[in-house]
Design a protein around this motif. Structure first.
Motif, PDB file in Angstrom:
ATOM      1  N   ARG A  49     -90.848 114.516  26.772  1.00 36.61           N
ATOM      2  CA  ARG A  49     -91.693 113.343  27.016  1.00 36.61           C
ATOM      3  C   ARG A  49     -92.722 113.179  25.893  1.00 36.61           C
ATOM      4  O   ARG A  49     -92.979 112.072  25.437  1.00 36.61           O
ATOM      5  CB  ARG A  49     -92.387 113.458  28.373  1.00 36.61           C
ATOM      6  CG  ARG A  49     -91.493 113.079  29.533  1.00 36.61           C
ATOM      7  CD  ARG A  49     -92.260 112.967  30.830  1.00 36.61           C
ATOM      8  NE  ARG A  49     -92.694 114.251  31.339  1.00 36.61           N
ATOM      9  CZ  ARG A  49     -91.942 115.059  32.080  1.00 36.61           C
ATOM     10  NH1 ARG A  49     -90.710 114.719  32.386  1.00 36.61           N
ATOM     11  NH2 ARG A  49     -92.418 116.205  32.517  1.00 36.61           N
ATOM     12  N   TYR A  50     -93.299 114.286  25.440  1.00 35.16           N
ATOM     13  CA  TYR A  50     -94.265 114.239  24.346  1.00 35.16           C
ATOM     14  C   TYR A  50     -93.597 113.744  23.065  1.00 35.16           C
ATOM     15  O   TYR A  50     -94.147 112.900  22.353  1.00 35.16           O
ATOM     16  CB  TYR A  50     -94.881 115.615  24.123  1.00 35.16           C
ATOM     17  CG  TYR A  50     -95.694 115.712  22.856  1.00 35.16           C
ATOM     18  CD1 TYR A  50     -96.967 115.164  22.784  1.00 35.16           C
ATOM     19  CD2 TYR A  50     -95.182 116.344  21.737  1.00 35.16           C
ATOM     20  CE1 TYR A  50     -97.712 115.247  21.627  1.00 35.16           C
ATOM     21  CE2 TYR A  50     -95.924 116.426  20.563  1.00 35.16           C
ATOM     22  CZ  TYR A  50     -97.193 115.883  20.523  1.00 35.16           C
ATOM     23  OH  TYR A  50     -97.915 115.959  19.363  1.00 35.16           O
ATOM     24  N   GLN A  51     -92.421 114.262  22.767  1.00 37.88           N
ATOM     25  CA  GLN A  51     -91.717 113.863  21.541  1.00 37.88           C
ATOM     26  C   GLN A  51     -91.379 112.375  21.578  1.00 37.88           C
ATOM     27  O   GLN A  51     -91.486 111.681  20.563  1.00 37.88           O
ATOM     28  CB  GLN A  51     -90.462 114.722  21.355  1.00 37.88           C
ATOM     29  CG  GLN A  51     -90.801 116.161  21.014  1.00 37.88           C
ATOM     30  CD  GLN A  51     -89.642 117.128  21.241  1.00 37.88           C
ATOM     31  OE1 GLN A  51     -88.559 116.756  21.688  1.00 37.88           O
ATOM     32  NE2 GLN A  51     -89.884 118.398  20.950  1.00 37.88           N
ATOM     33  N   ALA A  52     -91.006 111.855  22.746  1.00 37.21           N
ATOM     34  CA  ALA A  52     -90.713 110.427  22.878  1.00 37.21           C
ATOM     35  C   ALA A  52     -91.988 109.598  22.700  1.00 37.21           C
ATOM     36  O   ALA A  52     -91.978 108.565  22.019  1.00 37.21           O
ATOM     37  CB  ALA A  52     -90.079 110.146  24.233  1.00 37.21           C
ATOM     38  N   ALA A  53     -93.086 110.045  23.292  1.00 34.79           N
ATOM     39  CA  ALA A  53     -94.362 109.325  23.153  1.00 34.79           C
ATOM     40  C   ALA A  53     -94.843 109.357  21.712  1.00 34.79           C
ATOM     41  O   ALA A  53     -95.381 108.372  21.201  1.00 34.79           O
ATOM     42  CB  ALA A  53     -95.411 109.930  24.078  1.00 34.79           C
ATOM     43  N   GLN A  54     -94.641 110.473  21.047  1.00 39.80           N
ATOM     44  CA  GLN A  54     -95.043 110.614  19.639  1.00 39.80           C
ATOM     45  C   GLN A  54     -94.233 109.644  18.762  1.00 39.80           C
ATOM     46  O   GLN A  54     -94.775 109.042  17.848  1.00 39.80           O
ATOM     47  CB  GLN A  54     -94.835 112.059  19.178  1.00 39.80           C
ATOM     48  CG  GLN A  54     -95.309 112.352  17.785  1.00 39.80           C
ATOM     49  CD  GLN A  54     -96.820 112.426  17.672  1.00 39.80           C
ATOM     50  OE1 GLN A  54     -97.531 112.397  18.655  1.00 39.80           O
ATOM     51  NE2 GLN A  54     -97.296 112.521  16.466  1.00 39.80           N
ATOM     52  N   ALA A  55     -92.961 109.501  19.056  1.00 41.25           N
ATOM     53  CA  ALA A  55     -92.106 108.614  18.267  1.00 41.25           C
ATOM     54  C   ALA A  55     -92.470 107.145  18.480  1.00 41.25           C
ATOM     55  O   ALA A  55     -92.342 106.331  17.568  1.00 41.25           O
ATOM     56  CB  ALA A  55     -90.644 108.839  18.627  1.00 41.25           C
ATOM     57  N   GLU A  56     -92.945 106.797  19.683  1.00 39.53           N
ATOM     58  CA  GLU A  56     -93.284 105.414  19.998  1.00 39.53           C
ATOM     59  C   GLU A  56     -94.708 105.037  19.594  1.00 39.53           C
ATOM     60  O   GLU A  56     -95.046 103.862  19.567  1.00 39.53           O
ATOM     61  CB  GLU A  56     -93.114 105.166  21.498  1.00 39.53           C
ATOM     62  CG  GLU A  56     -91.684 105.238  21.959  1.00 39.53           C
ATOM     63  CD  GLU A  56     -91.553 105.165  23.467  1.00 39.53           C
ATOM     64  OE1 GLU A  56     -92.564 104.913  24.157  1.00 39.53           O
ATOM     65  OE2 GLU A  56     -90.441 105.365  23.958  1.00 39.53           O
TER      66      GLU A  56
END
Length: 128
Positions: A64-71
């Motif tokens: 979830r963190y990696q997805a939020a970081q990418a967005e």
């Protein structure tokens, strides 16, 4: 690796992480577990289902963190239209703090702080 993708999908019944995302998510989860357990797992402490479940939960938090970081838009953490307002400060730090808190809560669910692996004192539990 404390849990593999087959364990994640089969026993943990996880669906959030795709197989291609698993390596990055489990690396972050394993690193957090090593930190939370004072490296005891790396030094040979038995990896049981509690550890594997904690690893899967932490991997989901990491994903979830990696997805939020990418967005995340670089530099911009908030914006309002009425009255025009933009917020830039601390976006990355807030995101990282949120990830740390989420990973801690995920690990606490399966390995509470009272668990011998989480004991912060001497390693007198090493023989267990």
């Amino acid at each position: 690796m404390y849990a593999d993708y087959a364990y994640y999908t089969g026993t943990y019944c996880g669906t959030l992480i795709q197989e291609a995302q698993w390596p990055a998510a489990y690396r972050a989860a394993d690193a957090y577990l090593d930190l939370a357990t004072f490296g005891r797992l790396r030094r040979g402490w038995p990896v049981d289902d509690d550890v594997r479940m904690a690893a899967c939960a932490a991997a989901e938090a990491a994903c979830r963190y990696q997805a939020a970081q990418a967005e995340r838009k670089p530099g911009l953490s908030g914006f309002t239209n009425d009255g025009y307002s933009e917020t830039y400060a601390g976006a990355a730090a807030d995101l990282a703090a949120g990830q740390k808190a989420e990973m801690a809560a995920a690990v606490d669910l399966y390995l509470p702080r009272s668990h011998p692996l989480r004991y912060a004192g001497g390693d007198h539990y090493a023989g267990l």
